[in-house]
Design an enzyme around this catalytic site. Structure first.
Site, PDB file in Angstrom:
ATOM      1  N   ARG A  27       0.814  -1.221   0.000  1.00 39.99           N
ATOM      2  CA  ARG A  27       0.000   0.000   0.000  1.00 39.99           C
ATOM      3  C   ARG A  27       0.847   1.272   0.000  1.00 39.99           C
ATOM      4  O   ARG A  27       0.327   2.385  -0.092  1.00 39.99           O
ATOM      5  CB  ARG A  27      -0.902   0.043   1.242  1.00 39.99           C
ATOM      6  CG  ARG A  27      -1.849  -1.123   1.353  1.00 39.99           C
ATOM      7  CD  ARG A  27      -2.697  -0.991   2.604  1.00 39.99           C
ATOM      8  NE  ARG A  27      -3.506   0.209   2.567  1.00 39.99           N
ATOM      9  CZ  ARG A  27      -4.685   0.296   1.982  1.00 39.99           C
ATOM     10  NH1 ARG A  27      -5.205  -0.750   1.397  1.00 39.99           N
ATOM     11  NH2 ARG A  27      -5.355   1.431   1.993  1.00 39.99           N
ATOM     12  N   LYS A 487      -1.771  -4.420 -23.913  1.00 37.62           N
ATOM     13  CA  LYS A 487      -1.960  -5.246 -22.713  1.00 37.62           C
ATOM     14  C   LYS A 487      -1.933  -6.726 -23.079  1.00 37.62           C
ATOM     15  O   LYS A 487      -1.331  -7.543 -22.377  1.00 37.62           O
ATOM     16  CB  LYS A 487      -3.309  -4.940 -22.049  1.00 37.62           C
ATOM     17  CG  LYS A 487      -3.317  -3.740 -21.180  1.00 37.62           C
ATOM     18  CD  LYS A 487      -2.553  -3.979 -19.899  1.00 37.62           C
ATOM     19  CE  LYS A 487      -2.476  -2.709 -19.073  1.00 37.62           C
ATOM     20  NZ  LYS A 487      -1.673  -1.631 -19.670  1.00 37.62           N
ATOM     21  N   GLU A 490       1.601  -7.761 -23.805  1.00 37.02           N
ATOM     22  CA  GLU A 490       2.454  -7.733 -22.611  1.00 37.02           C
ATOM     23  C   GLU A 490       2.256  -8.942 -21.716  1.00 37.02           C
ATOM     24  O   GLU A 490       3.221  -9.528 -21.248  1.00 37.02           O
ATOM     25  CB  GLU A 490       2.125  -6.496 -21.759  1.00 37.02           C
ATOM     26  CG  GLU A 490       2.690  -5.212 -22.256  1.00 37.02           C
ATOM     27  CD  GLU A 490       2.375  -4.051 -21.301  1.00 37.02           C
ATOM     28  OE1 GLU A 490       3.320  -3.325 -20.993  1.00 37.02           O
ATOM     29  OE2 GLU A 490       1.215  -3.888 -20.888  1.00 37.02           O
ATOM     30  N   HIS A 506      -6.467   0.070 -45.303  1.00 43.46           N
ATOM     31  CA  HIS A 506      -5.135   0.327 -45.858  1.00 43.46           C
ATOM     32  C   HIS A 506      -4.116  -0.710 -45.410  1.00 43.46           C
ATOM     33  O   HIS A 506      -2.916  -0.438 -45.411  1.00 43.46           O
ATOM     34  CB  HIS A 506      -4.664   1.727 -45.459  1.00 43.46           C
ATOM     35  CG  HIS A 506      -5.546   2.803 -45.992  1.00 43.46           C
ATOM     36  ND1 HIS A 506      -5.603   3.123 -47.329  1.00 43.46           N
ATOM     37  CD2 HIS A 506      -6.454   3.607 -45.374  1.00 43.46           C
ATOM     38  CE1 HIS A 506      -6.500   4.086 -47.513  1.00 43.46           C
ATOM     39  NE2 HIS A 506      -7.027   4.389 -46.341  1.00 43.46           N
TER      40      HIS A 506
END
Ligand code: G6P
Length: 610
Positions: A27, A487, A490, A506
């Site tokens: 914390r 994400k 990763e 494209h």
């Protein structure tokens, strides 16, 4: 976010406090301290750095005491240092605090006028002085604490001990967590259960405005607003200590995703006034006239923070009509940027220590720009070197993949965009008030968005074996497509790409076949019809479509085989809501593929080398 602990009982409190703080280090860990009572006198030991530094600094003293409180800090007001470390003290009163006192500035000025001397830059110290100012005129420590808290606006979980009643700990909670541990003739207080799980599994969870008075003979709890005793249920905890540290979640990433309503509430706390239609920019060392004269804004960052920068450009250009440029920090530092007079660089960094971001920040300064940082870590290099700082207050982020730090960066950018728009006269007070109202509803909306977790898990089960993934978005949610793809790469090691949906024709359209899942972000917006057409293009080529749309969208079900619906917010806040299902999807796929969610291979939380 900080961690607090307290103990009263027959044992020596010192090792219990230190051990509890170690369990709470997730914390906060920039400084720590303990305070204890012996023969009616309080003593305080504090130091900058981690708990083990505190532990070794007191080792030779062989301290003993049956009652004490402790704190591990994640700085919000004032740099990490011994003076700013808790516990704080005024006379014989000692306080540990987790939370943010919104009106501390005024309270402090008032107390100073009355002769109180402050020794730290923290908001917490005002609570000590307030209690101290009431203690002589009160019957008890609890009465003095109650009187003091009447003056305090904001969030707090506090533990108080005093020389006036050396056999008592007072604990009070409002909008910051506080739990009590009930042992055999011994009692604990803490920000979270793991702090005392080694000693007892019996727990009482305090609710807002509840005060616990803890003595050797028991605990009594009352509601301080109603002035009435409260009967509380004692819960039996079955979690293992490691699970408890993650709040019952299997991974820090999941815990941090679910912490977002609280984190966002802390980012906005005390930072604007609806009545005055005003962002409190003084806290960031900014003035209206400086914002009014801004000519151009550069936004610079790395990784997920760069995605926040991209979204910041949409917010700033739209609300404040100021030209913005966005750069990846490692590009900015070497590209010889042209920085006109009146430019501001906004650096966005969770850690405040990313090497490329710091280099870009220094380069911008060298070229004459003023720098503001949006940062999560008080005392970090970026915060120390910037001209203005907006701390995100999201608390420590432990999972390498950034989640709550990202959405609180977006929240800070929203506030800043309103501030610039107001200074430049681009938004009317009525419009600003409406944007603030949407912001106040945001924590609740995020809470609702998190309910998609089970639906996302089902989607993850279907797709976790694929080798590629395509994410499409448009407008302000195009960077969310990039973020969803990043994400997934990763933490699950699946190749993924994020694309502006209009650009699909494209290139990426060549990849579409029955094996390629395509996730389309389709919030209600001025480009919704466009993204629906892009989805048709995917569908007609046999791609597997997952759509994330706003609830009430009647056209979406027929377009996609999987649909996830999100609560409605305004367009600027939609990226915060729409990032939630994408973060959850990456998380569940990572777990199903048995990857290391919190510490993915080859990645680091803070990249301090080039
Ligand atoms: C690393 C982290 C990312 C983060 C990036 C920038 O790559 O894994 O989660 O977004 O650094 O970090 P910063 O602390 O500057 O935001």
């Amino acid at each position: 976010m900080c961690g607090i602990i307290g103990y009263i009982g027959p044992k020596n409190s010192i090792p219990i406090l230190i051990n509890g703080l170690k369990r709470l280090e997730y914390r906060g860990y920039d400084s720590a301290g303990i305070s204890f009572l012996n023969d009616g006198k309080v003593s305080v030991r504090r130091c900058a750095g981690k708990i083990k530094e505190l532990e070794s600094s007191i080792k030779s003293e062989k301290l003993k005491s049956p009652i004490g409180v402790g704190h591990t800090r994640w700085a919000t007001h004032g740099k990490p240092s011994e003076e700013n470390a808790h516990p704080h003290r005024a006379g014989g009163i000692v306080v540990v605090h987790n939370g943010i006192i919104e009106n501390y500035f005024e309270l402090r000025a008032g107390l100073k006028k009355k002769g109180h001397k402050f020794t730290s830059e923290t908001d917490t110290e005002v609570i000590c002085h307030l209690i101290h100012s009431y203690i002589k005129k009160s019957k008890s420590l609890e009465e003095a604490t109650k009187k003091a808290l009447k003056h305090v606006d904001g969030a707090y979980a506090i533990g108080v001990i005093s020389e006036s009643e050396p056999d008592k700990i007072i604990a009070v909670k409002k909008d910051s967590p506080l739990v009590l541990g009930i042992g055999e003739g011994e009692y604990f207080l803490a920000s979270d259960i793991p702090a005392f799980l080694k000693y007892t599994r019996k727990v009482i969870i305090l609710e807002n405005d509840e005060m616990a008075v803890m003595t050797r003979s028991g605990v009594s709890i009352s509601n301080i607003l109603k002035n009435k005793p409260v009967k509380k249920k004692i819960m039996q905890i079955t979690w293992s200590p490691t699970m408890a540290e993650k709040g019952g979640y299997k991974h820090f990433m999941m815990k941090e995703i679910f912490e977002q309503p609280r984190a966002i509430a802390d980012t906005i706390r005390g930072r604007f006034s609806i009545e005055k239609a005003k962002v409190n920019i003084e806290e960031f060392s900014l003035t209206e006239s400086r914002l009014k004269n801004l000519k151009k804004i550069f936004l610079v960052a790395c990784g997920t923070s760069w995605h926040a920068a991209l979204i910041g450009k949409y917010m700033l250009e739209d609300m404040a009509q100021i030209p913005c440029e966005v750069d990846i920090a490692s590009e900015f530092r070497y590209r010889k940027p042209l920085i006109p007079r009146g430019s501001l660089m906004i650096v966005i960094t969770q850690s405040g220590e990313t090497a490329d971001t710091l280099a870009a920040q220094r380069e911008a300064k060298r070229l004459g720009a003023k720098v503001m940082t949006i940062c999560n870590v008080v005392g970090s290099t970026s915060a120390r070197e910037a001209d203005s700082v907006c701390f995100t207050h999201s608390g420590p982020e432990i999972g390498v993949a950034s989640t709550k730090a990202f959405t609180t960066q977006l929240t800070a950018l929203y506030l800043f965009s309103i501030a610039v728009a107001k200074a430049k006269g681009k938004l009317k007070p009525k419009e600003i008030k409406s944007l603030f109202r949407d912001l106040l509803e945001l924590p609740e909306k995020v809470e609702q968005a998190l309910q998609c977790n089970n639906a996302i898990l089902k989607i993850a089960r279907k797709f976790h074996r694929v080798s590629d993934f395509l994410y499409l978005g448009r407008g302000i949610n195009y960077p969310i497509a990039l973020e969803g793809a990043l994400k997934l790469k990763e933490i699950s090691y699946i190749h993924a790409e994020g694309y502006p949906a209009g650009e699909m024709k494209h290139g990426p359209i060549a990849l579409i076949d029955k094996d390629l899942p395509v996730l389309a972000l389709a919030p209600d917006s001025n480009v919704l019809e466009k993204i629906l057409s892009n989805m048709e293009e995917v569908k007609s080529r046999g791609g597997q479509l997952i759509a994330v749309a706003t609830e009430g969208n009647s056209k979406i079900q027929s377009r996609a085989s999987h649909v996830v619906l999100m609560p409605k917010t305004n367009n600027y806040l939609s990226p915060i809501i729409f990032s939630i299902p994408l973060h959850l999807l990456a998380y569940h796929i990572s777990v199903l593929r048995k990857c290391n969610v919190d510490q993915p291979r080859n990645l680091a939380k803070s990249v301090t080398v080039e």
